[in-house]
Design a protein around this motif. Structure first.
Motif, short mmCIF file in Angstrom:
data_model
loop_
_atom_site.label_atom_id
_atom_site.label_comp_id
_atom_site.label_asym_id
_atom_site.label_seq_id
_atom_site.Cartn_x
_atom_site.Cartn_y
_atom_site.Cartn_z
N PRO A 137 -0.51 2.24 -3.25
CA PRO A 137 -1.11 2.80 -2.04
C PRO A 137 -0.54 2.20 -0.76
O PRO A 137 -0.46 2.86 0.28
N ALA A 138 -0.14 0.92 -0.82
CA ALA A 138 0.50 0.24 0.32
C ALA A 138 1.31 -0.92 -0.24
O ALA A 138 1.08 -1.36 -1.37
N ALA A 160 11.32 -7.58 6.87
CA ALA A 160 10.49 -6.96 5.83
C ALA A 160 10.43 -5.46 6.04
O ALA A 160 10.70 -4.94 7.14
N LEU A 161 10.08 -4.75 4.97
CA LEU A 161 9.76 -3.33 5.03
C LEU A 161 8.30 -3.15 4.65
O LEU A 161 7.85 -3.69 3.63
N LEU A 162 7.55 -2.41 5.46
CA LEU A 162 6.14 -2.17 5.23
C LEU A 162 5.91 -0.68 4.95
O LEU A 162 6.40 0.17 5.69
N TRP A 163 5.16 -0.40 3.89
CA TRP A 163 4.67 0.95 3.61
C TRP A 163 3.16 0.91 3.73
O TRP A 163 2.46 0.47 2.82
N ARG A 164 2.64 1.34 4.86
CA ARG A 164 1.20 1.25 5.11
C ARG A 164 0.44 2.39 4.44
O ARG A 164 -0.69 2.21 4.01
N ARG A 165 1.04 3.56 4.35
CA ARG A 165 0.38 4.73 3.79
C ARG A 165 1.21 5.28 2.63
O ARG A 165 1.88 6.29 2.74
N GLY A 166 1.20 4.60 1.52
CA GLY A 166 1.91 5.06 0.35
C GLY A 166 3.27 4.40 0.19
O GLY A 166 4.22 4.76 0.89
N MET A 167 3.36 3.44 -0.71
CA MET A 167 4.63 2.80 -1.04
C MET A 167 5.27 3.59 -2.17
O MET A 167 4.70 3.71 -3.25
N PRO A 168 6.46 4.15 -1.96
CA PRO A 168 7.10 4.95 -3.02
C PRO A 168 7.73 4.06 -4.08
O PRO A 168 7.84 2.84 -3.92
#
Length: 207
Positions: A137-138, A160-168
């Motif tokens: 999810p993140a 860093a890389l951030l996926w706040r709304r859905g990490m693929p």
């Protein structure tokens, strides 16, 4: 969805909740949440002197050494709980546990993930080889040393890389040696609601 690129060296430091150290906030959910009402929070802390950790009731924490000789975490009675002297090795503990950080040999820097126990779980995994990060999810990928390629971006140390709304589901590839990164997967706890009663301490899986 592409990740949001973050360079924590460019972020302004803030004082710890207890005023005994400095922290750089990489991400917090909900956006703009304070230290008292976040769902999850990811940060980098600078420890310049022996100091107590801030207390966070109902929160699970995971920390890992980023730079320096490290620290020994001691309980209220002075007993050693854990010595953190290996870069990138995660250590999980309950946020309400009274701990004091005792520096091994000078200042150090650490990575910190905090999640509201009633609502979220965090899995923090060291990476040294090419691989694939599963969807969540993140989440976040943090470069500790070398260079890493992920999701069309190349990360240097301190980025860093951030996926706040859905990490693929994404592939990661070290580009320089020695290479070390941390992968953070954030999940909703089964049946959780943001206002759920806080249960007994549970710990994220040590992967």
């Amino acid at each position: 969805m592409s990740g949001e690129r973050i360079d924590w060296r460019q972020l302004a430091p803030q004082r710890w909740k207890n005023g005994a150290g400095l922290t750089r906030e990489l991400a917090v959910e909900p956006a703009g949440a304070s230290m008292d009402d976040f769902d999850w929070r990811i940060s980098v802390a600078e420890v310049e002197q022996d100091a107590p950790f801030s207390a966070f009731a109902g929160v699970d924490r995971c920390i890992a050494l980023l730079d320096g000789a490290g620290m020994t975490l001691r309980s209220a009675d002075g007993a050693a709980v854990r010595r953190l002297d290996r870069v990138g090795e995660p250590f999980r503990f309950a946020g309400e546990m009274p701990l004091v950080a005792e520096l091994v040999d000078g200042p150090c820097e650490d990575f910190n993930v905090m999640v509201r126990r009633a609502a979220h779980e965090a899995h923090v995994t060291p990476l040294r080889q090419p691989g694939t990060l599963e969807a969540a999810p993140a989440g976040m990928l943090v470069c500790l040393s070398g260079r890493w390629k992920c999701d069309g971006s190349t990360l240097e140390r301190g980025q860093a890389l951030l996926w706040r709304r859905g990490m693929p589901r994404v592939s990661v590839q070290p580009q320089a040696s020695p290479a070390l990164a941390l992968a953070v997967h954030l999940y909703r706890s089964p049946g959780a609601t943001r206002d759920a009663a806080i249960p007994g301490c549970t710990r994220a899986t040590n992967t």
